[in-house]
Design an enzyme around this catalytic site. Structure first.
Site, short mmCIF file in Angstrom:
data_model
loop_
_atom_site.label_atom_id
_atom_site.label_comp_id
_atom_site.label_asym_id
_atom_site.label_seq_id
_atom_site.Cartn_x
_atom_site.Cartn_y
_atom_site.Cartn_z
N GLU A 1 12.14 -9.29 4.99
CA GLU A 1 12.24 -8.91 6.53
C GLU A 1 13.37 -8.12 6.59
OE1 GLU A 1 14.25 -11.99 8.47
OE2 GLU A 1 15.24 -10.88 10.33
N ARG B 1 28.35 -10.47 8.81
CA ARG B 1 28.12 -12.13 8.79
C ARG B 1 28.32 -12.84 7.38
NH1 ARG B 1 21.31 -11.72 11.02
NH2 ARG B 1 22.19 -9.81 12.54
N ARG C 1 18.73 -2.68 4.06
CA ARG C 1 17.14 -3.26 4.01
C ARG C 1 15.75 -1.53 3.70
NH1 ARG C 1 16.55 -9.34 6.24
NH2 ARG C 1 17.99 -9.97 4.72
N ARG D 1 21.21 -9.61 1.29
CA ARG D 1 21.87 -9.79 2.37
C ARG D 1 23.58 -9.60 2.00
NH1 ARG D 1 19.89 -14.30 4.58
NH2 ARG D 1 18.51 -14.17 3.42
N SER E 1 13.75 -8.16 14.06
CA SER E 1 13.13 -9.52 13.72
C SER E 1 13.76 -8.84 15.52
CB SER E 1 14.17 -9.84 13.91
OG SER E 1 14.03 -11.63 14.47
#
Length: 439
Positions: free
Chosen positions: A356, A269, A397, A284, A359
RNA sequence: GGAGAAAUGACCGAGUGGUUGAAGGUGCACGCCUGGAAAGCGUGUGUACGGCUCAAACCGUACCGCGGGUUCGAAUCCCGCUUUCUCCGCCA
């Protein structure tokens, strides 16, 4: 993509629902385009019908050896007007399609209203955050002091937002992915898949990343950047893209449903627009690993499947004994393709916060309509499938969560019991040089 | 990278310009036949969009890998692309 029929018949309601997620529907533009479409389409088809009828008569006349010039003259003038009308109709349809592709999914009735993440609703919590009798470190401190996490090296190789792991930490990262895959395939009934990490534009359009979110992706062209106007491939931002697109342009037999797939892939990403957010550590990254779960289901079953999906992701955290909470995202915080989303947030002692880690979304027929992904229903007719996807879990994560939750006062990190079989029996990452080479 | 072949409905397969949405077969559905089944016989069997509708029926349009072109008319002719297969080269 929304159902064009619904837009035609129920536009105000659709616009109202989209407003809840902060999307302003261009009602006037839509109505104008739709009116024009109707007019031009009717005219075009009328002309086509005339042409077809005339051509048929020419065929008959010729077969009977008759003279054809009279009919030919009649039909001669049709050509230009028809060509023009067809071009016009084509233009309108493209415009309509472009508009449709930019409209997000409608939120499900059970989704709470709200403008941003502060309006998300906690629906359950599992586990108690551990109390530490020493000052906790975050995963960056832990990993670097262990000598197993090296952001400087990653920056040298690639730049910001990349990471490099070594020894026991790299092994732990791999162990997590293996453990997740094994759990989902052996206990939750998913079929393991290995999928391409580079995908074409049609696939990204199918799941909703294109045309609207091109700037979030990395593009790749054979022969280098100079070669291309439109890139051949994009690196997948999530395995949802290749997995879900397996059913693009397919008609799945009823008895094959539900399809449940899992894949472990890297994800890429660009994180455009997230400058300054989570700049420290593994949270991130431009590249991270994820174990992704996808369900392809009968429309009647999709909300039950969503609950199962979240449960499967939660199961990983439970086995790892990591405290978490489950949130229902509000209308304003959901992703483009989702009708309803649950986020799972894991406790991170280093941040003293839930963050988070998964999801899980039901996209209903939104992606299926873009993909023309259908099944043959009870009446034997093709009908749109429902698609769901969820992280099960984000590996990087999860690694962060393990490091921070399992840290000891001496800077070592205990290995969760379920992972030890994947770690050659190792029970602890220690601050010793050997640590790395033992494995 | 080079040379060649191919792509038609759920499947196989015919079709080189004219009532072709597409022969024939298989499969599937229904009916007849049968004590029941098989065989046999008969009938039916695509999708999308639009018009008219409460709806259905009906009517129209499009669709033979994808995109253009030629033509009054294209599955059929021409151009470009994609994919698959075979051979050669290169390669983990």
């Amino acid at each position: 993509m929304l159902d064009i029929q619904q837009l035609r018949t129920d536009l105000d309601n659709v616009a109202r629902q989209l407003a809840k997620r902060g999307f302003v529907f261009p009602i006037d533009a839509f109505n104008a385009l739709e009116a024009e479409r109707k007019k031009i389409q009717t005219r075009t088809e009328e002309l086509q019908a005339q042409r077809n009828a005339a051509s048929k008569r020419i065929g008959q006349a010729k077969a009977e050896g008759g003279d054809v010039t009279a009919i030919m003259n009649q039909v001669a003038h049709l050509g230009d007007e028809l060509k023009q009308a067809e071009a016009h109709l084509d233009r309108i349809k493209r415009e309509m399609q472009a508009m449709l592709l930019e409209i997000p999914n409608l939120p499900h009735a059970s989704v709470p209203d709200g403008k941003d993440e502060t309006c998300n609703v906690q629906i359950r919590r599992w586990g108690e955050p551990r109390r530490f009798d020493f000052t906790v470190k975050d995963h960056v401190g832990l990993g670097e002091e262990l000598g197993l996490l090296d952001f400087e090296a990653a920056a040298k190789l690639s730049g910001a937002r990349f990471s490099l792991m070594k020894g026991g930490l790299a092994r732990l990262h791999r162990a997590l992915a293996q453990f997740m895959l094994d759990t989902h395939t052996q206990e939750h009934g998913y079929q393991e898949t290995y999928v391409p990490y580079l995908v074409g534009r049609d696939s990204l359009r199918g799941t909703g990343q294109l045309p609207k979110f091109e700037q979030d992706l990395f593009a790749v062209s054979a022969g280098g950047a100079d070669a291309a106007g439109i890139p051949e491939y994009h690196l997948i931002p999530t395995a949802e893209v290749p997995i879900t697109n397996m059913v693009r342009d397919e008609i799945i037999p009823l008895q094959a449903l539900p399809l449940k797939y899992v894949a472990h892939t890297p994800c890429f990403r660009s994180e455009a627009g997230s400058y300054g957010r989570d700049t420290r550590g593994l949270i991130r990254q431009h590249q991270f690993d994820k174990v992704e779960l996808v369900h392809i289901v009968h429309p009647d079953d999709s909300y039950e499947a969503l609950e199962q999906l979240v449960g499967h992701a939660e199961r990983i955290l439970q086995k790892l004994e990591l405290p978490y909470r489950v949130m229902t995202l509000c209308t304003g915080d959901m992703g483009f393709s989702a009708a309803k989303t649950y986020d799972i947030e894991v406790w991170l002692p280093g941040q003293n916060a839930y963050r988070e880690i998964s999801s899980c979304s039901n996209c209903e027929a939104f992606q299926a309509r873009r993909m023309q992904a259908r099944f043959r229903n009870e009446q034997g007719k093709p009908a749109l499938l429902h698609t769901l996807n969820g992280s099960g879990l984000a590996v990087g994560r999860t690694l962060v969560a393990v490091l921070e939750n399992y840290q000891n006062a001496d800077g070592g990190v205990a290995i969760p019991g379920v992972l030890r079989p994947y770690m050659n029996g190792l029970d602890q990452l220690r601050k010793s040089e050997q640590n790395a080479s033992e494995l």
